[in-house]
Design an enzyme around this catalytic site. Sequence first.
Site, PDB file in Angstrom:
ATOM      1  N   LYS A   9       0.845  -1.207   0.000  1.00  0.00           N
ATOM      2  CA  LYS A   9       0.000   0.000   0.000  1.00  0.00           C
ATOM      3  C   LYS A   9       0.884   1.262   0.000  1.00  0.00           C
ATOM      4  CE  LYS A   9      -3.358  -2.593   2.669  1.00  0.00           C
ATOM      5  NZ  LYS A   9      -4.763  -2.589   3.015  1.00  0.00           N
ATOM      6  N   GLU A  95      -9.467  -0.545  -1.845  1.00  0.00           N
ATOM      7  CA  GLU A  95      -9.212   0.875  -1.552  1.00  0.00           C
ATOM      8  C   GLU A  95      -9.344   1.729  -2.810  1.00  0.00           C
ATOM      9  OE1 GLU A  95      -5.551  -0.002   0.448  1.00  0.00           O
ATOM     10  OE2 GLU A  95      -6.743  -0.928   2.037  1.00  0.00           O
ATOM     11  N   GLU A 164     -11.412 -10.520  -1.381  1.00  0.00           N
ATOM     12  CA  GLU A 164     -11.071  -9.665  -0.258  1.00  0.00           C
ATOM     13  C   GLU A 164     -12.328  -8.958   0.245  1.00  0.00           C
ATOM     14  OE1 GLU A 164      -6.689  -8.591  -0.232  1.00  0.00           O
ATOM     15  OE2 GLU A 164      -7.630  -7.138  -1.540  1.00  0.00           O
TER      16      GLU A 164
HETATM   17  C1  PEP Z   1      -4.951  -5.764   1.179  1.00  0.00           C
HETATM   18  O1  PEP Z   1      -4.467  -4.648   1.178  1.00  0.00           O
HETATM   19  O2  PEP Z   1      -5.171  -6.347   0.101  1.00  0.00           O
HETATM   20  C2  PEP Z   1      -5.257  -6.399   2.462  1.00  0.00           C
HETATM   21  C3  PEP Z   1      -5.803  -7.580   2.446  1.00  0.00           C
HETATM   22  O3  PEP Z   1      -4.961  -5.696   3.586  1.00  0.00           O
HETATM   23  P1  PEP Z   1      -4.872  -6.265   5.092  1.00  0.00           P
HETATM   24  O4  PEP Z   1      -4.088  -7.555   5.044  1.00  0.00           O
HETATM   25  O5  PEP Z   1      -4.158  -5.195   5.858  1.00  0.00           O
HETATM   26  O6  PEP Z   1      -6.270  -6.515   5.569  1.00  0.00           O
END
Ligand code: PEP
Length: 246
Positions: A9, A95, A164
Amino acid sequence: MKYIFGNWKMYLNTQQSIDLAREFAQLVQDGDGVEYAVFPNTLAFYDVAAELKNSPVATGAQNVGWTPQGAYTGSTSAFMFSDAGAKYALVGHSERRHVFGETNEDVRKRLEASIDVGLTPVLCIGETKEDRDADKTEYRLKKQLLKAFENLSLNGNRVIVAYEPVWAIGTGDACVPEEAQRVINLIKQEIKQYVDTDVPVLYGGSVSADNVVSYVSLPDIDGVLVGGASSKAESFMTLINNAISA
Ligand code: PEP
């Protein structure tokens, strides 16, 4: 388990990204049977890709512009990432969709642009908490898959999907592994309507060193996309060790 991907990120500056990439590359080996990749920020991308050249760890873009070159201030194209050594591109990360307002149509353009230049897109899909509370998880995922895959020409390229759930990203509220397995099985069935090659599906959302084994040991979960826990050397190295020795 075949994939461990780390999405850094906007957590690390360039030097921190290079240092973490070096540590990662020293820990893993070609014969692990695992496909490793990291997704650094755009500014750090080139140095990280150089650091990881000739290592088992690939480099990917966090987001790609769909027009190869032109008057698009602030954008970096799939073509440019490919030119700089990228193998993968995240497409439609939560995001991007929810903070930056990207639509399914934008996601489709980024998907096609990635495929056009030979990058392997990692298409991220997931339901929001509102979807889940309204019992609309399947509806949301099917719609995202339809918009991404309908009449899509892969031209021999690979594509990866990451499930996700939006409510699980960065919250510490990871999806129960059995539920992730159930949903990923459903996603795989759905994808078969559109694509006749095998599409690996990863789980992402608050994956940690403590819970990674509970995901990668399930039959339909082909690996993990890790955000926060991949951006710190200690948690990421422990996570990788736990996953590969499972
Ligand atoms: C991501 O950014 O794809 C993610 C899964 O973040 P996190 O592991 O912090 O939940």
